[in-house]
Structures are given as C-alpha cells and as structure tokens.
Design a protein around this motif. Sequence first.
Motif, PDB file in Angstrom:
ATOM      1  N   SER A 142      40.921  14.364 -55.908  1.00  0.00           N
ATOM      2  CA  SER A 142      40.319  13.843 -57.150  1.00  0.00           C
ATOM      3  C   SER A 142      41.336  13.382 -58.167  1.00  0.00           C
ATOM      4  CB  SER A 142      39.460  14.949 -57.786  1.00  0.00           C
ATOM      5  OG  SER A 142      40.252  16.108 -57.975  1.00  0.00           O
ATOM      6  N   HIS A 143      42.624  13.647 -57.930  1.00  0.00           N
ATOM      7  CA  HIS A 143      43.625  13.404 -58.965  1.00  0.00           C
ATOM      8  C   HIS A 143      44.808  12.596 -58.414  1.00  0.00           C
ATOM      9  CE1 HIS A 143      41.305  16.311 -61.170  1.00  0.00           C
ATOM     10  NE2 HIS A 143      42.107  16.258 -62.202  1.00  0.00           N
ATOM     11  N   VAL A 144      45.509  11.964 -59.341  1.00  0.00           N
ATOM     12  CA  VAL A 144      46.789  11.336 -59.035  1.00  0.00           C
ATOM     13  C   VAL A 144      47.887  12.310 -59.470  1.00  0.00           C
ATOM     14  CG1 VAL A 144      48.286   9.341 -59.425  1.00  0.00           C
ATOM     15  CG2 VAL A 144      45.792   9.062 -59.445  1.00  0.00           C
ATOM     16  N   GLY A 145      48.861  12.534 -58.600  1.00  0.00           N
ATOM     17  CA  GLY A 145      49.963  13.446 -58.921  1.00  0.00           C
ATOM     18  C   GLY A 145      51.182  12.659 -59.374  1.00  0.00           C
ATOM     19  N   PHE A 146      51.581  12.852 -60.624  1.00  0.00           N
ATOM     20  CA  PHE A 146      52.740  12.155 -61.185  1.00  0.00           C
ATOM     21  C   PHE A 146      53.936  13.085 -61.236  1.00  0.00           C
ATOM     22  CE2 PHE A 146      49.185   9.783 -62.894  1.00  0.00           C
ATOM     23  CZ  PHE A 146      49.630   8.474 -62.853  1.00  0.00           C
ATOM     24  N   LYS A 147      55.114  12.541 -60.903  1.00  0.00           N
ATOM     25  CA  LYS A 147      56.357  13.325 -60.920  1.00  0.00           C
ATOM     26  C   LYS A 147      57.407  12.532 -61.682  1.00  0.00           C
ATOM     27  CE  LYS A 147      54.573  15.982 -57.551  1.00  0.00           C
ATOM     28  NZ  LYS A 147      54.491  17.387 -57.244  1.00  0.00           N
ATOM     29  N   LEU A 148      58.232  13.239 -62.408  1.00  0.00           N
ATOM     30  CA  LEU A 148      59.396  12.645 -63.063  1.00  0.00           C
ATOM     31  C   LEU A 148      60.596  13.500 -62.711  1.00  0.00           C
ATOM     32  CD1 LEU A 148      60.625  10.676 -65.285  1.00  0.00           C
ATOM     33  CD2 LEU A 148      60.066  12.468 -66.919  1.00  0.00           C
ATOM     34  N   GLN A 149      61.559  12.925 -61.982  1.00  0.00           N
ATOM     35  CA  GLN A 149      62.791  13.643 -61.644  1.00  0.00           C
ATOM     36  C   GLN A 149      63.666  13.715 -62.891  1.00  0.00           C
ATOM     37  OE1 GLN A 149      63.195  14.791 -58.489  1.00  0.00           O
ATOM     38  NE2 GLN A 149      61.430  13.698 -57.630  1.00  0.00           N
ATOM     39  N   LEU A 150      64.282  14.873 -63.127  1.00  0.00           N
ATOM     40  CA  LEU A 150      65.168  14.990 -64.306  1.00  0.00           C
ATOM     41  C   LEU A 150      66.630  14.943 -63.871  1.00  0.00           C
ATOM     42  CD1 LEU A 150      63.354  17.735 -66.385  1.00  0.00           C
ATOM     43  CD2 LEU A 150      63.165  15.256 -66.553  1.00  0.00           C
TER      44      LEU A 150
ATOM     45  N   PHE B 133      49.807   5.069 -68.938  1.00  0.00           N
ATOM     46  CA  PHE B 133      50.617   5.751 -69.956  1.00  0.00           C
ATOM     47  C   PHE B 133      51.761   6.538 -69.307  1.00  0.00           C
ATOM     48  CE2 PHE B 133      51.020   9.943 -72.137  1.00  0.00           C
ATOM     49  CZ  PHE B 133      51.624   9.526 -73.310  1.00  0.00           C
ATOM     50  N   TYR B 134      51.442   7.333 -68.265  1.00  0.00           N
ATOM     51  CA  TYR B 134      52.498   8.146 -67.635  1.00  0.00           C
ATOM     52  C   TYR B 134      53.504   7.259 -66.903  1.00  0.00           C
ATOM     53  CZ  TYR B 134      49.835  12.268 -68.927  1.00  0.00           C
ATOM     54  OH  TYR B 134      49.194  13.230 -69.650  1.00  0.00           O
ATOM     55  N   GLU B 135      53.039   6.169 -66.324  1.00  0.00           N
ATOM     56  CA  GLU B 135      53.987   5.276 -65.648  1.00  0.00           C
ATOM     57  C   GLU B 135      54.932   4.617 -66.660  1.00  0.00           C
ATOM     58  OE1 GLU B 135      51.318   3.052 -63.055  1.00  0.00           O
ATOM     59  OE2 GLU B 135      51.935   4.351 -61.373  1.00  0.00           O
ATOM     60  N   ARG B 136      54.403   4.254 -67.819  1.00  0.00           N
ATOM     61  CA  ARG B 136      55.277   3.688 -68.860  1.00  0.00           C
ATOM     62  C   ARG B 136      56.356   4.692 -69.270  1.00  0.00           C
ATOM     63  NH1 ARG B 136      50.562   1.602 -71.232  1.00  0.00           N
ATOM     64  NH2 ARG B 136      50.542   3.286 -72.755  1.00  0.00           N
ATOM     65  N   LEU B 137      56.025   5.991 -69.213  1.00  0.00           N
ATOM     66  CA  LEU B 137      56.989   7.028 -69.606  1.00  0.00           C
ATOM     67  C   LEU B 137      57.936   7.398 -68.468  1.00  0.00           C
ATOM     68  CD1 LEU B 137      54.688   9.279 -71.804  1.00  0.00           C
ATOM     69  CD2 LEU B 137      56.595   7.855 -72.558  1.00  0.00           C
ATOM     70  N   GLY B 138      57.847   6.698 -67.317  1.00  0.00           N
ATOM     71  CA  GLY B 138      58.810   6.909 -66.237  1.00  0.00           C
ATOM     72  C   GLY B 138      58.313   7.788 -65.106  1.00  0.00           C
ATOM     73  N   PHE B 139      57.084   8.285 -65.210  1.00  0.00           N
ATOM     74  CA  PHE B 139      56.532   9.086 -64.113  1.00  0.00           C
ATOM     75  C   PHE B 139      56.146   8.172 -62.953  1.00  0.00           C
ATOM     76  CE2 PHE B 139      56.087  11.912 -67.677  1.00  0.00           C
ATOM     77  CZ  PHE B 139      56.058  13.199 -67.162  1.00  0.00           C
ATOM     78  N   THR B 140      56.216   8.718 -61.740  1.00  0.00           N
ATOM     79  CA  THR B 140      55.845   7.985 -60.528  1.00  0.00           C
ATOM     80  C   THR B 140      54.602   8.620 -59.923  1.00  0.00           C
ATOM     81  OG1 THR B 140      58.188   7.626 -60.144  1.00  0.00           O
ATOM     82  CG2 THR B 140      56.719   7.211 -58.283  1.00  0.00           C
ATOM     83  N   ALA B 141      53.644   7.771 -59.555  1.00  0.00           N
ATOM     84  CA  ALA B 141      52.382   8.247 -58.949  1.00  0.00           C
ATOM     85  C   ALA B 141      52.608   8.462 -57.461  1.00  0.00           C
ATOM     86  CB  ALA B 141      51.273   7.221 -59.204  1.00  0.00           C
ATOM     87  N   SER B 142      53.482   9.429 -57.142  1.00  0.00           N
ATOM     88  CA  SER B 142      53.949   9.595 -55.764  1.00  0.00           C
ATOM     89  C   SER B 142      53.095  10.538 -54.940  1.00  0.00           C
ATOM     90  CB  SER B 142      55.384  10.130 -55.786  1.00  0.00           C
ATOM     91  OG  SER B 142      55.434  11.329 -56.548  1.00  0.00           O
ATOM     92  N   HIS B 143      52.152  11.239 -55.569  1.00  0.00           N
ATOM     93  CA  HIS B 143      51.427  12.306 -54.884  1.00  0.00           C
ATOM     94  C   HIS B 143      49.913  12.164 -55.038  1.00  0.00           C
ATOM     95  CE1 HIS B 143      55.390  14.021 -54.539  1.00  0.00           C
ATOM     96  NE2 HIS B 143      54.940  15.089 -53.915  1.00  0.00           N
ATOM     97  N   VAL B 144      49.209  12.797 -54.107  1.00  0.00           N
ATOM     98  CA  VAL B 144      47.761  12.943 -54.228  1.00  0.00           C
ATOM     99  C   VAL B 144      47.511  14.355 -54.765  1.00  0.00           C
ATOM    100  CG1 VAL B 144      45.550  12.909 -53.013  1.00  0.00           C
ATOM    101  CG2 VAL B 144      47.418  11.416 -52.251  1.00  0.00           C
ATOM    102  N   GLY B 145      46.654  14.455 -55.769  1.00  0.00           N
ATOM    103  CA  GLY B 145      46.332  15.758 -56.346  1.00  0.00           C
ATOM    104  C   GLY B 145      45.019  16.281 -55.784  1.00  0.00           C
ATOM    105  N   PHE B 146      45.091  17.403 -55.064  1.00  0.00           N
ATOM    106  CA  PHE B 146      43.905  18.017 -54.452  1.00  0.00           C
ATOM    107  C   PHE B 146      43.450  19.206 -55.292  1.00  0.00           C
ATOM    108  CE2 PHE B 146      45.860  15.845 -50.900  1.00  0.00           C
ATOM    109  CZ  PHE B 146      44.779  15.341 -50.213  1.00  0.00           C
ATOM    110  N   LYS B 147      42.123  19.330 -55.452  1.00  0.00           N
ATOM    111  CA  LYS B 147      41.558  20.462 -56.200  1.00  0.00           C
ATOM    112  C   LYS B 147      40.438  21.067 -55.368  1.00  0.00           C
ATOM    113  CE  LYS B 147      43.719  18.834 -59.965  1.00  0.00           C
ATOM    114  NZ  LYS B 147      44.468  19.375 -61.085  1.00  0.00           N
ATOM    115  N   LEU B 148      40.337  22.376 -55.467  1.00  0.00           N
ATOM    116  CA  LEU B 148      39.223  23.105 -54.855  1.00  0.00           C
ATOM    117  C   LEU B 148      38.639  24.010 -55.934  1.00  0.00           C
ATOM    118  CD1 LEU B 148      37.674  24.085 -52.235  1.00  0.00           C
ATOM    119  CD2 LEU B 148      39.458  25.824 -52.037  1.00  0.00           C
ATOM    120  N   GLN B 149      37.389  23.760 -56.312  1.00  0.00           N
ATOM    121  CA  GLN B 149      36.720  24.633 -57.298  1.00  0.00           C
ATOM    122  C   GLN B 149      36.328  25.929 -56.611  1.00  0.00           C
ATOM    123  OE1 GLN B 149      36.299  23.494 -60.466  1.00  0.00           O
ATOM    124  NE2 GLN B 149      36.977  21.394 -60.024  1.00  0.00           N
ATOM    125  N   LEU B 150      36.515  27.047 -57.290  1.00  0.00           N
ATOM    126  CA  LEU B 150      36.138  28.350 -56.713  1.00  0.00           C
ATOM    127  C   LEU B 150      34.829  28.836 -57.345  1.00  0.00           C
ATOM    128  CD1 LEU B 150      39.569  30.166 -56.526  1.00  0.00           C
ATOM    129  CD2 LEU B 150      38.438  28.813 -54.790  1.00  0.00           C
TER     130      LEU B 150
END
Lengths: 150, 150
Positions: A142-150, B133-150
């Motif tokens: 459901s989400h996009v995962g953003f990473k920023l290397q420092l 917004f996060y991409e402008r700040l230098g973050f990379t959308a390199s990952h998929v974010g998985f969630k599981l509601q409990l």
Amino acid sequence: MADLEIRPATAEDVPAIVAMLADDPLGAQRESPEDLTPYLTALERLAADPNQHVMVAVREGRVIGTLQLTVNPGLSHKGAARAIIEGVRIHTDERGSGLGTQLIEWAVDESRRQNCRMVQLTSDNSRTDAHRFYERLGFTASHVGFKLQL
Amino acid sequence: MADLEIRPATAEDVPAIVAMLADDPLGAQRESPEDLTPYLTALERLAADPNQHVMVAVREGRVIGTLQLTVNPGLSHKGAARAIIEGVRIHTDERGSGLGTQLIEWAVDESRRQNCRMVQLTSDNSRTDAHRFYERLGFTASHVGFKLQL
C-alpha cells in the motif's frame, strides 16, 4: 526434519548472521564479513533495548535464518505501536523450505503479543519474489518506501 | 515572518498534534480527537525512549507541524542505524509555506548527528503530492512498503 528454534541472537551467532547478510545480490556490496566488530557493537546496543528483537532460526545447532523485529510506538492511529521487520535473511540452502514463512509468522505473532496494530516492512523494488512472498502472507503493497542515504 | 521553533513535543502539545493527525483524508477515519488518553499514554512511552523524537514546529506559540523521528539500530549495512520518519503533518493553514521542507531537513540533520547512515519513510500510494515532495528533498522511491493490519 529436526525441530526449528527461533530465539534471540547472541554474539556467537554474529558470524552466521553476517554471512547471510552478505550472501545476497544487494548485501554483497555493503557488508564486511571480514570485520565483525561493527556488527558486535550494534548487537550489544540492540540487545539492551526492550523494543528490539534480533532473532535467529536454528536447526540442529545451525543458524539458517534471521530477522530484526522492532516495536515502534507512535502517536498516530490512536497512539498505536507498529512493528517493523528489517534484515530478513534465509540461508541459501534453506530457501523454498517454508522457513521464511515460519520466521515472518513468528514476527506477526510476536507483534500481536506486544499489542502492535500493524506490521510493516519495505522491500527493494528489485526483489519481486519477496514481494509475492509478503503478499501471500497477507501484507498489502500500500505504500511507497523512500530512502535517503546519508 | 516570526521565527520557527522545532522542539520535542510535550503533553500540552497533544491536542494540537491530534487535531493535525485527524485533519487528513486518511487520518480522519482512524484518529479520536475527542479522547486524548491513548495519545498521552503513547507520548509518555515515547518521551522515555532516547531513540524516539516526537517533534513539533511552533510559531508564535502555535503548533503548526509535527513529525516522529526514530533512530533504529540494526545489523545490516555494517551495523548501521537507520532513521525512520513517521507521522509528518503540517497544519492546513501552513501548507505550501516551506514548513514541511524545514521539518524534514531538521530530521535529516538530526539523523546525521545521530550517525544514521540512512533516513527512510513510507508514504501511502495515494499521497502523490507527498511523493513528489520527498523526491525533491533527495529521497529515492526505491522500495515497496508492505503493511499488515493486526
């Protein structure tokens, strides 16, 4: 097949954990199995924190899997804690054996015991097999995962 | 424009924080501004943990933004700590003012001070403005974010 034990990692497990972290297309570029000092220091810090659970899966005395479960309290969702899974690795010899499922199911059960309302993790866009694996276990992409290397 | 202060949140800030969490298309369905008890309990737990930083942005005595920065130690990446950002909210009146940028830049600077080698966050697939917004700040959308509601 002999019984599987899932238990907290100790310093003695670190060489086997680091070997698994490094035995991976992404991990090979960023780990240092020849120098375990930073890993041992990190494990000491993790072991002292009650919200951190670095686990190993062990069969017949051999470490064959690992993951880190973090309980992360927060304000949103009515002050809910979330569980975060990082560093999931299965020994090459054990892939396809169902061990990954057992480890993630352990993490989900433990997250429930700790009153987390959600379990979350991110997986590199390139790990498409892992994505199918997490979806089979009920996770939603459901989400996009953003990473920023420092 | 009056000076902006970014400081740790206190119990007195909780009504304003929860109002911001609830004033959001996703948050409206899952927060309870009419009952602050669970948020106050969660803030006590967070304030006692040196790895947790629930921050507010304040201008002229008014809370206009918030985020949670968590320092998460780990074994992978040579025992690197990662910083995790959660619960970023900007008051409706302040959107587009650059406050979001200031808050995230604070979080990135603090992550460096705490020797984190990475800052990470997940953003709901539907929040496309946030992704830009996060991409402008230098973050990379390199990952998929998985969630599981409990």
